[in-house]
Design a protein around this motif. Structure first.
Motif, mmCIF file in Angstrom:
data_model
loop_
_atom_site.group_PDB
_atom_site.id
_atom_site.type_symbol
_atom_site.label_atom_id
_atom_site.label_comp_id
_atom_site.label_asym_id
_atom_site.label_seq_id
_atom_site.Cartn_x
_atom_site.Cartn_y
_atom_site.Cartn_z
ATOM 1 N N VAL A 69 7.671 10.568 -14.468
ATOM 2 C CA VAL A 69 8.904 11.263 -14.107
ATOM 3 C C VAL A 69 10.077 10.782 -14.960
ATOM 4 O O VAL A 69 10.941 11.579 -15.362
ATOM 5 N N ALA A 70 10.110 9.496 -15.281
ATOM 6 C CA ALA A 70 11.191 8.979 -16.134
ATOM 7 C C ALA A 70 11.134 9.607 -17.525
ATOM 8 O O ALA A 70 12.179 9.893 -18.137
ATOM 9 N N ASP A 71 9.934 9.830 -18.050
ATOM 10 C CA ASP A 71 9.789 10.488 -19.352
ATOM 11 C C ASP A 71 10.290 11.927 -19.296
ATOM 12 O O ASP A 71 10.908 12.418 -20.258
ATOM 13 N N ILE A 72 9.998 12.611 -18.195
ATOM 14 C CA ILE A 72 10.480 13.986 -18.030
ATOM 15 C C ILE A 72 12.003 14.005 -18.089
ATOM 16 O O ILE A 72 12.619 14.846 -18.764
ATOM 17 N N ASP A 73 12.630 13.056 -17.410
ATOM 18 C CA ASP A 73 14.093 12.974 -17.420
ATOM 19 C C ASP A 73 14.608 12.703 -18.832
ATOM 20 O O ASP A 73 15.570 13.343 -19.287
ATOM 21 N N CYS A 74 13.982 11.761 -19.536
ATOM 22 C CA CYS A 74 14.395 11.461 -20.916
ATOM 23 C C CYS A 74 14.308 12.697 -21.798
ATOM 24 O O CYS A 74 15.190 12.950 -22.638
ATOM 25 N N ALA A 75 13.221 13.462 -21.633
ATOM 26 C CA ALA A 75 13.015 14.658 -22.450
ATOM 27 C C ALA A 75 14.103 15.699 -22.190
ATOM 28 O O ALA A 75 14.670 16.273 -23.129
ATOM 29 N N TYR A 76 14.402 15.947 -20.925
ATOM 30 C CA TYR A 76 15.436 16.932 -20.606
ATOM 31 C C TYR A 76 16.819 16.456 -21.054
ATOM 32 O O TYR A 76 17.625 17.249 -21.555
ATOM 33 N N GLN A 77 17.100 15.170 -20.886
ATOM 34 C CA GLN A 77 18.390 14.640 -21.343
ATOM 35 C C GLN A 77 18.514 14.784 -22.861
ATOM 36 O O GLN A 77 19.580 15.149 -23.384
ATOM 37 N N ALA A 78 17.427 14.507 -23.576
ATOM 38 C CA ALA A 78 17.439 14.630 -25.037
ATOM 39 C C ALA A 78 17.671 16.071 -25.466
ATOM 40 O O ALA A 78 18.443 16.344 -26.402
ATOM 41 N N ALA A 79 17.001 17.003 -24.790
ATOM 42 C CA ALA A 79 17.159 18.421 -25.129
ATOM 43 C C ALA A 79 18.599 18.880 -24.892
ATOM 44 O O ALA A 79 19.161 19.650 -25.684
ATOM 45 N N TYR A 80 19.185 18.413 -23.803
ATOM 46 C CA TYR A 80 20.567 18.789 -23.472
ATOM 47 C C TYR A 80 21.541 18.297 -24.542
ATOM 48 O O TYR A 80 22.406 19.040 -25.008
ATOM 49 N N LYS A 81 21.382 17.046 -24.958
ATOM 50 C CA LYS A 81 22.291 16.480 -25.974
ATOM 51 C C LYS A 81 22.085 17.146 -27.333
ATOM 52 O O LYS A 81 23.039 17.455 -28.047
ATOM 53 N N ALA A 82 20.825 17.360 -27.705
ATOM 54 C CA ALA A 82 20.537 17.953 -29.012
ATOM 55 C C ALA A 82 21.004 19.400 -29.081
ATOM 56 O O ALA A 82 21.388 19.881 -30.158
ATOM 57 N N LYS A 83 20.966 20.087 -27.946
ATOM 58 C CA LYS A 83 21.456 21.471 -27.917
ATOM 59 C C LYS A 83 22.920 21.535 -28.340
ATOM 60 O O LYS A 83 23.358 22.476 -29.023
ATOM 61 N N LEU A 84 23.716 20.532 -27.969
ATOM 62 C CA LEU A 84 25.125 20.494 -28.359
ATOM 63 C C LEU A 84 25.260 20.358 -29.873
ATOM 64 O O LEU A 84 26.189 20.913 -30.478
ATOM 65 N N GLU A 85 24.324 19.638 -30.511
ATOM 66 C CA GLU A 85 24.316 19.537 -31.976
ATOM 67 C C GLU A 85 23.844 20.843 -32.611
ATOM 68 O O GLU A 85 24.372 21.283 -33.638
ATOM 69 N N TRP A 86 22.862 21.462 -31.997
ATOM 70 C CA TRP A 86 22.314 22.743 -32.487
ATOM 71 C C TRP A 86 23.399 23.818 -32.467
ATOM 72 O O TRP A 86 23.432 24.693 -33.327
ATOM 73 N N ASP A 87 24.323 23.736 -31.481
ATOM 74 C CA ASP A 87 25.432 24.700 -31.394
ATOM 75 C C ASP A 87 26.282 24.691 -32.658
ATOM 76 O O ASP A 87 26.876 25.715 -33.025
ATOM 77 N N LYS A 88 26.354 23.543 -33.321
ATOM 78 C CA LYS A 88 27.241 23.394 -34.480
ATOM 79 C C LYS A 88 26.598 23.861 -35.787
ATOM 80 O O LYS A 88 27.271 23.953 -36.815
ATOM 81 N N VAL A 89 25.300 24.120 -35.745
ATOM 82 C CA VAL A 89 24.581 24.514 -36.961
ATOM 83 C C VAL A 89 24.839 25.983 -37.254
ATOM 84 O O VAL A 89 24.760 26.839 -36.374
ATOM 85 N N ASN A 90 25.157 26.276 -38.511
ATOM 86 C CA ASN A 90 25.420 27.655 -38.929
ATOM 87 C C ASN A 90 24.213 28.543 -38.621
ATOM 88 O O ASN A 90 23.067 28.135 -38.852
ATOM 89 N N PRO A 91 24.432 29.756 -38.091
ATOM 90 C CA PRO A 91 23.295 30.629 -37.744
ATOM 91 C C PRO A 91 22.330 30.877 -38.904
ATOM 92 O O PRO A 91 21.115 30.969 -38.689
ATOM 93 N N TYR A 92 22.841 30.974 -40.121
ATOM 94 C CA TYR A 92 21.949 31.187 -41.260
ATOM 95 C C TYR A 92 21.111 29.940 -41.535
ATOM 96 O O TYR A 92 19.947 30.038 -41.927
ATOM 97 N N ALA A 93 21.703 28.783 -41.304
ATOM 98 C CA ALA A 93 20.936 27.537 -41.464
ATOM 99 C C ALA A 93 19.864 27.434 -40.382
ATOM 100 O O ALA A 93 18.742 26.971 -40.651
ATOM 101 N N LYS A 94 20.187 27.860 -39.162
ATOM 102 C CA LYS A 94 19.182 27.881 -38.093
ATOM 103 C C LYS A 94 18.013 28.780 -38.478
ATOM 104 O O LYS A 94 16.841 28.425 -38.289
#
Length: 484
Positions: free
Chosen positions: A43-68
């Motif tokens: 369960v702790a790993d599941i939490d780590c995975a979701y927390q990581a996805a949430y934080k990385a999504k904020l970085e993904w927001d900053k990536v230019n759509p063409y770069a994505k």
């Protein structure tokens, strides 16, 4: 590609063991060889995975759509450069034939190419207002984080079918593959997107089992959408659990597809199409034809030719290019099939072709004298077993086809195409194909089931809708006048 390296969790961009004390051997269903051994996630790993996805999504927001778009297209290049290795793991881990592997890899590449356009399709709208001097804006935005639970049968494709559209729409993702396909349906996909260049933590893969994590994957507060592909029984539970926790469920569940052959059909072609519709990947496909409905006037001709065709199908080592039917995924699947065949025969069905069952090797079985209310006609036959049922009139065929709690796919064979289309409209199913196979999936066409075959639609614009939400932002260029 080192399959041993893929025997790890992929969390926060790091390859590591899970924190549970339990291990999971990844076993080749044909020869019982251990491909890799996973230390499973807790369960702790599941939490780590979701927390990581949430934080990385904020970085993904900053990536230019063409770069994505370019990053997602890199995934196709990586697959093409490692196609033989990916074929090898599909054969080893799933018992899939090389033919099945080529089919699945092709589907995956097309799905990624479609999802790579999503960053450029996040379109909004400006709408008029009932108030003077006011503007209504609708923004299409990612839902945030998506949890994906995938099955064992076509895991490379059925994982990717949700993972890559969710990424393309701007989300973080946590993927939980089936315990019988942890590499093909999980860590292989993590490796592909790591090499493609997505931000660390945007895609996480957790290999575990339900006994270890319970409902934590679905109940975790971070994911907004839970995409599940698998059995109707489990899907019903996950759907209810998701809604209870105010998450949107996407469910692609079981099927009991009818393959209907009218008296004016090309019988030889129908035999070929029915054989492919039932026996591809040992019949372990939700869209496989479970019931072949044949008009009485051509019943004998069809069954004779179908018996002869099925009798030529080779069962054996899936790595052999001549093999058509490899092993089913596990002993439980083989035992279930054996019981269903036995119950059908006890109830009056007979075997036109009687295949042997030796461990996980299930040879083709074709049952005739099947009544529509028998278990073999009502349950999903997830293996190389099929029923043939005669019918008198078109209305009879429609009634039999609809006599199921499922509604996923189907096929109708006739020389009168518009007759086939009009008949197809009367069958309660999400997809049905005239003069074709029941197994169809295209990247820009809505895919999904009716009744107990699922909720929601995937592919193309429908996936974009499922993995995004609309946000209303209004702008008032004037000051309102208030009544008090």
């Amino acid at each position: 590609m080192d399959f041993q390296q893929l025997g790890k969790q992929f969390i926060g961009g790091e390859w590591r063991d899970g924190k549970s004390t339990k291990s999971l051997p990844d076993i080749n269903p044909y020869n019982d060889a251990v491909i890799a051994t996973f230390q499973i996630a807790n369960v702790a790993d599941i939490d780590c995975a979701y927390q990581a996805a949430y934080k990385a999504k904020l970085e993904w927001d900053k990536v230019n759509p063409y770069a994505k778009r370019d990053i997602l297209e890199n995934a196709v290049k990586y697959i093409e450069a490692h196609e033989e290795e990916i074929t090898s793991i599909i054969v080893q881990e799933l018992g899939g034939t090389r033919l099945k592997a080529a089919f699945e890899i092709g589907l995956v590449k097309n799905m990624i190419k479609e999802a790579a356009t999503f960053p450029l399709r996040m379109e909004g709208k400006i709408l008029p207002s009932v108030e003077d001097g006011k503007e209504n804006r609708l923004y299409r935005i990612p839902v945030g984080v998506v949890g994906v639970i995938s099955p064992f049968n076509f895991p490379f494709f059925l994982s990717m079918k949700s993972v890559v559209p969710a990424l393309g729409a701007g989300n973080g993702v946590v993927l939980k593959p089936h315990e019988d396909s942890p590499i093909t349906g999980g860590t292989l996909i993590g490796k592909i997107f790591e090499e493609a260049g997505v931000p660390k933590g945007l895609l996480n893969v957790v290999v575990t089992d339900i006994k270890e994590i319970g409902d934590a994957f679905v109940e975790h507060p971070i994911p907004r959408v839970i995409s599940f592909t698998g059995s109707t029984k489990v899907g019903s539970y996950i759907g209810q659990l998701a809604v209870k926790n105010f998450k949107k469920p996407l469910l692609e569940l079981g099927g009991n597809s009818a393959f209907i052959i009218l008296e004016d059909a090309d019988i030889d072609y129908a035999v070929q199409a029915a054989t492919f519709s039932r026996f591809t990947h040992q019949g372990q496909i939700c869209m496989s034809a479970n019931r072949i409905l044949v008009q009485q006037t051509i019943y004998q001709d069809f069954t004779d030719k179908f018996r002869d065709k099925v009798s030529t199908l080779t069962t054996g080592d899936p790595s052999d290019p001549q093999t058509i039917i490899g092993p089913v995924i596990n002993n439980r699947q083989a035992e279930t099939l054996e019981k269903l065949i036995a119950s059908g025969i006890e109830q009056g069905a007979s075997a036109l072709v009687q295949g042997k069952i030796t461990g996980r090797m299930v040879e083709p079985t074709v049952l005739v004298n099947v009544q529509p209310d028998m278990a073999v006609a009502q349950e999903e036959l997830f293996g190389p077993v099929v029923c043939i049922i005669p019918f008198e009139t078109e209305e009879d065929a429609i009634e039999i086809a609809n006599d199921t709690r499922f509604g996923l796919s189907g096929a109708i064979h006739t020389s009168n195409l518009e007759r086939g289309v009009e008949m197809a409209k009367k069958i309660h199913t999400g997809m049905i194909h005239v003069n074709d196979i029941t197994i169809n999936d295209e990247p820009i066409v809505a895919f999904g089931g009716e009744k107990q075959s699922g909720l929601g639609r995937l592919n193309g614009e429908w996936s974009l809708d499922e993995f995004t939400t609309l946000k209303w932002i209004s702008v008032n260029y004037k000051q309102r006048k208030f009544p008090y």
